[in-house]
Motif scaffolding. Structure first.
Motif, PDB file in Angstrom:
ATOM      1  N   ALA A  30       8.442  -4.056  10.717  1.00 26.29           N
ATOM      2  CA  ALA A  30       9.374  -4.311   9.604  1.00 26.29           C
ATOM      3  C   ALA A  30       8.702  -4.139   8.244  1.00 26.29           C
ATOM      4  O   ALA A  30       9.384  -4.120   7.212  1.00 26.29           O
ATOM      5  CB  ALA A  30       9.951  -5.713   9.719  1.00 26.29           C
ATOM      6  N   HIS A  31       7.381  -4.023   8.237  1.00 22.84           N
ATOM      7  CA  HIS A  31       6.656  -3.864   6.973  1.00 22.84           C
ATOM      8  C   HIS A  31       6.356  -2.391   6.658  1.00 22.84           C
ATOM      9  O   HIS A  31       5.632  -2.097   5.719  1.00 22.84           O
ATOM     10  CB  HIS A  31       5.339  -4.644   7.013  1.00 22.84           C
ATOM     11  N   VAL A  32       6.879  -1.494   7.506  1.00 21.32           N
ATOM     12  CA  VAL A  32       6.691  -0.058   7.276  1.00 21.32           C
ATOM     13  C   VAL A  32       7.885   0.466   6.482  1.00 21.32           C
ATOM     14  O   VAL A  32       9.029   0.297   6.896  1.00 21.32           O
ATOM     15  CB  VAL A  32       6.600   0.711   8.613  1.00 21.32           C
ATOM     16  N   HIS A  33       7.621   1.106   5.346  1.00 23.07           N
ATOM     17  CA  HIS A  33       8.696   1.617   4.494  1.00 23.07           C
ATOM     18  C   HIS A  33       8.523   3.118   4.343  1.00 23.07           C
ATOM     19  O   HIS A  33       7.437   3.592   3.993  1.00 23.07           O
ATOM     20  CB  HIS A  33       8.674   0.948   3.120  1.00 23.07           C
ATOM     21  N   ARG A  53      17.036   5.903  -3.874  1.00 23.39           N
ATOM     22  CA  ARG A  53      17.271   4.654  -4.628  1.00 23.39           C
ATOM     23  C   ARG A  53      16.864   3.444  -3.782  1.00 23.39           C
ATOM     24  O   ARG A  53      16.250   2.502  -4.265  1.00 23.39           O
ATOM     25  CB  ARG A  53      18.750   4.536  -5.037  1.00 23.39           C
ATOM     26  N   ARG A  54      17.241   3.498  -2.497  1.00 23.69           N
ATOM     27  CA  ARG A  54      16.899   2.393  -1.589  1.00 23.69           C
ATOM     28  C   ARG A  54      15.379   2.202  -1.535  1.00 23.69           C
ATOM     29  O   ARG A  54      14.860   1.095  -1.638  1.00 23.69           O
ATOM     30  CB  ARG A  54      17.442   2.698  -0.176  1.00 23.69           C
ATOM     31  N   PHE A  55      14.653   3.313  -1.405  1.00 22.04           N
ATOM     32  CA  PHE A  55      13.187   3.279  -1.305  1.00 22.04           C
ATOM     33  C   PHE A  55      12.577   2.699  -2.586  1.00 22.04           C
ATOM     34  O   PHE A  55      11.717   1.810  -2.532  1.00 22.04           O
ATOM     35  CB  PHE A  55      12.704   4.713  -1.070  1.00 22.04           C
ATOM     36  N   GLU A  56      13.053   3.173  -3.722  1.00 25.51           N
ATOM     37  CA  GLU A  56      12.557   2.648  -5.013  1.00 25.51           C
ATOM     38  C   GLU A  56      12.860   1.149  -5.121  1.00 25.51           C
ATOM     39  O   GLU A  56      12.032   0.374  -5.616  1.00 25.51           O
ATOM     40  CB  GLU A  56      13.218   3.388  -6.182  1.00 25.51           C
ATOM     41  N   GLY A  57      14.047   0.757  -4.650  1.00 25.91           N
ATOM     42  CA  GLY A  57      14.440  -0.655  -4.706  1.00 25.91           C
ATOM     43  C   GLY A  57      13.531  -1.525  -3.848  1.00 25.91           C
ATOM     44  O   GLY A  57      13.190  -2.657  -4.221  1.00 25.91           O
ATOM     45  N   GLU A  58      13.128  -0.987  -2.697  1.00 25.41           N
ATOM     46  CA  GLU A  58      12.229  -1.753  -1.817  1.00 25.41           C
ATOM     47  C   GLU A  58      10.854  -1.936  -2.470  1.00 25.41           C
ATOM     48  O   GLU A  58      10.256  -3.001  -2.377  1.00 25.41           O
ATOM     49  CB  GLU A  58      12.076  -1.046  -0.468  1.00 25.41           C
ATOM     50  N   ILE A  59      10.362  -0.892  -3.115  1.00 27.14           N
ATOM     51  CA  ILE A  59       9.059  -1.002  -3.791  1.00 27.14           C
ATOM     52  C   ILE A  59       9.151  -2.058  -4.895  1.00 27.14           C
ATOM     53  O   ILE A  59       8.320  -2.968  -4.980  1.00 27.14           O
ATOM     54  CB  ILE A  59       8.622   0.360  -4.391  1.00 27.14           C
ATOM     55  N   LEU A 109       0.832  -1.207   0.000  1.00 27.99           N
ATOM     56  CA  LEU A 109       0.000   0.000   0.000  1.00 27.99           C
ATOM     57  C   LEU A 109       0.862   1.249   0.000  1.00 27.99           C
ATOM     58  O   LEU A 109       1.813   1.351   0.786  1.00 27.99           O
ATOM     59  CB  LEU A 109      -0.892   0.026   1.255  1.00 27.99           C
ATOM     60  N   GLY A 110       0.539   2.207  -0.848  1.00 32.34           N
ATOM     61  CA  GLY A 110       1.155   3.527  -0.773  1.00 32.34           C
ATOM     62  C   GLY A 110       0.238   4.431   0.029  1.00 32.34           C
ATOM     63  O   GLY A 110      -0.974   4.410  -0.185  1.00 32.34           O
ATOM     64  N   HIS A 116       2.376  -4.477   3.418  1.00 29.76           N
ATOM     65  CA  HIS A 116       3.533  -3.575   3.513  1.00 29.76           C
ATOM     66  C   HIS A 116       3.042  -2.187   3.140  1.00 29.76           C
ATOM     67  O   HIS A 116       2.216  -2.035   2.231  1.00 29.76           O
ATOM     68  CB  HIS A 116       4.643  -3.984   2.537  1.00 29.76           C
ATOM     69  N   THR A 117       3.571  -1.166   3.822  1.00 31.22           N
ATOM     70  CA  THR A 117       3.180   0.205   3.489  1.00 31.22           C
ATOM     71  C   THR A 117       4.388   1.037   3.064  1.00 31.22           C
ATOM     72  O   THR A 117       5.495   0.856   3.586  1.00 31.22           O
ATOM     73  CB  THR A 117       2.500   0.910   4.680  1.00 31.22           C
ATOM     74  N   PHE A 118       4.146   1.926   2.115  1.00 33.40           N
ATOM     75  CA  PHE A 118       5.174   2.857   1.619  1.00 33.40           C
ATOM     76  C   PHE A 118       4.586   4.252   1.674  1.00 33.40           C
ATOM     77  O   PHE A 118       3.637   4.557   0.941  1.00 33.40           O
ATOM     78  CB  PHE A 118       5.545   2.521   0.167  1.00 33.40           C
ATOM     79  N   ASN A 119       5.103   5.102   2.545  1.00 36.28           N
ATOM     80  CA  ASN A 119       4.579   6.472   2.581  1.00 36.28           C
ATOM     81  C   ASN A 119       5.179   7.310   1.467  1.00 36.28           C
ATOM     82  O   ASN A 119       6.326   7.122   1.075  1.00 36.28           O
ATOM     83  CB  ASN A 119       4.821   7.105   3.947  1.00 36.28           C
ATOM     84  N   VAL A 120       4.374   8.230   0.967  1.00 37.22           N
ATOM     85  CA  VAL A 120       4.773   8.921  -0.264  1.00 37.22           C
ATOM     86  C   VAL A 120       5.765  10.066  -0.049  1.00 37.22           C
ATOM     87  O   VAL A 120       6.418  10.485  -1.003  1.00 37.22           O
ATOM     88  CB  VAL A 120       3.556   9.447  -1.073  1.00 37.22           C
TER      89      VAL A 120
END
Ligand code: GLP
Length: 251
Positions: free
Chosen positions: A97-100, A114-120, A32-33, A62-66
């Motif tokens: 651990a599922h919070v990005h 780059r790290r964040f994009e790689g995780e997505i 989820l974003g 898993h969540t990815f904040n924008v």
């Protein structure tokens, strides 16, 4: 784009929360974003309620904040990371651990992006991206300008955006960081589905730009017209500048 107009901001928020809960039921391991901001508060309260009622299980999500302010690490009380912990993550069963997050406290911002994009990418991309919108039509912190960047990056915040975020900093504009890290528009458009929520008259002009039939980097949200699965959830004041009155409020 599919538009739904609700009589109240609360109903729009409930529809956004329902969309997230439905996504989790369809695919428990959804990526989820998520946005921050005042509009998201009612969405997160409703998601917590759904979670407590057994209708939203985040254990495999898993969540990815924008976005995040540059200079603020997750421990900083004014960071978006702390906002999320307070309003959502600390109240549901999402494993830490599922919070990005884009960490605004890092020194090397390019490497962090780059790290964040790689995780997505490593987790297979975003299944559902929930977005708010700025009064100037920014999404995440992709601000209006002569160009937009497709992937996550460091960006300068518009004065209007810093003013809008001042309440997070006790109303002190000077305390609002001048820069931020944000997910890029291309990464947003790569999400399988997008739900955007906007409430209040201050968003009407920005919402209108998504339906004007033109793409403009001066109205970043207008680029969402390129996506094939966008649902726009509005209350009546936010819907005021839709092109024609073909959108009636849901009963
Ligand atoms: C904020 C955030 C965005 C958010 C938008 C709307 O500044 N960076 O992610 O969607 O602007 O915020 P609000 O809901 O407080 O109006």
């Amino acid at each position: 784009m599919n538009v739904r107009v609700f009589r109240t901001s609360e109903e729009a928020a409930h529809a956004a929360a329902s969309a997230v809960a439905a996504q989790l039921r369809r695919k428990p391991g959804s990526k989820l974003g998520l946005p921050t901001g005042r509009t998201s508060l009612a969405v997160y309260d409703e998601l917590v309620r759904l979670h407590e009622a057994g209708a939203a299980d985040f254990s495999r999500a898993h969540t990815f904040n924008v976005d995040e302010f540059v200079g603020l690490s997750c421990r900083h009380p004014r960071s978006f990371c702390s906002f999320m912990e307070q309003h959502l993550f600390g109240r549901i069963n999402l494993p830490p651990a599922h919070v990005h997050f884009l960490n605004g406290g890092t020194q090397d911002h390019d490497e962090e992006c780059r790290r964040f994009e790689g995780e997505i990418a490593g987790l297979g991309g975003l299944d559902l991206l929930l977005l708010g919108i700025g009064g100037n039509a920014h999404i995440g912190f992709n601000e209006p300008g002569r160009s937009l960047r497709p992937r996550s990056h460091r960006t300068r915040l518009a004065l209007e955006t810093r003013r809008a975020n001042a309440p997070l900093f006790d109303g002190r504009l000077q305390a609002v960081p001048r820069e931020a890290l944000t997910m890029g528009i291309g990464t947003m458009l790569d999400a399988r589905a997008i739900v955007l929520i906007a409430t209040g008259r201050s968003k009407a002009r920005a919402v209108g730009s998504m339906f004007a039939g033109r793409l403009s980097t001066d109205q970043p949200a207008s680029l969402l017209q390129l996506h094939r699965s966008v649902e726009v959830l509005l209350d009546l004041p936010a819907a005021e500048k839709l092109p024609e009155s073909g959108f009636d409020a849901e009963a």
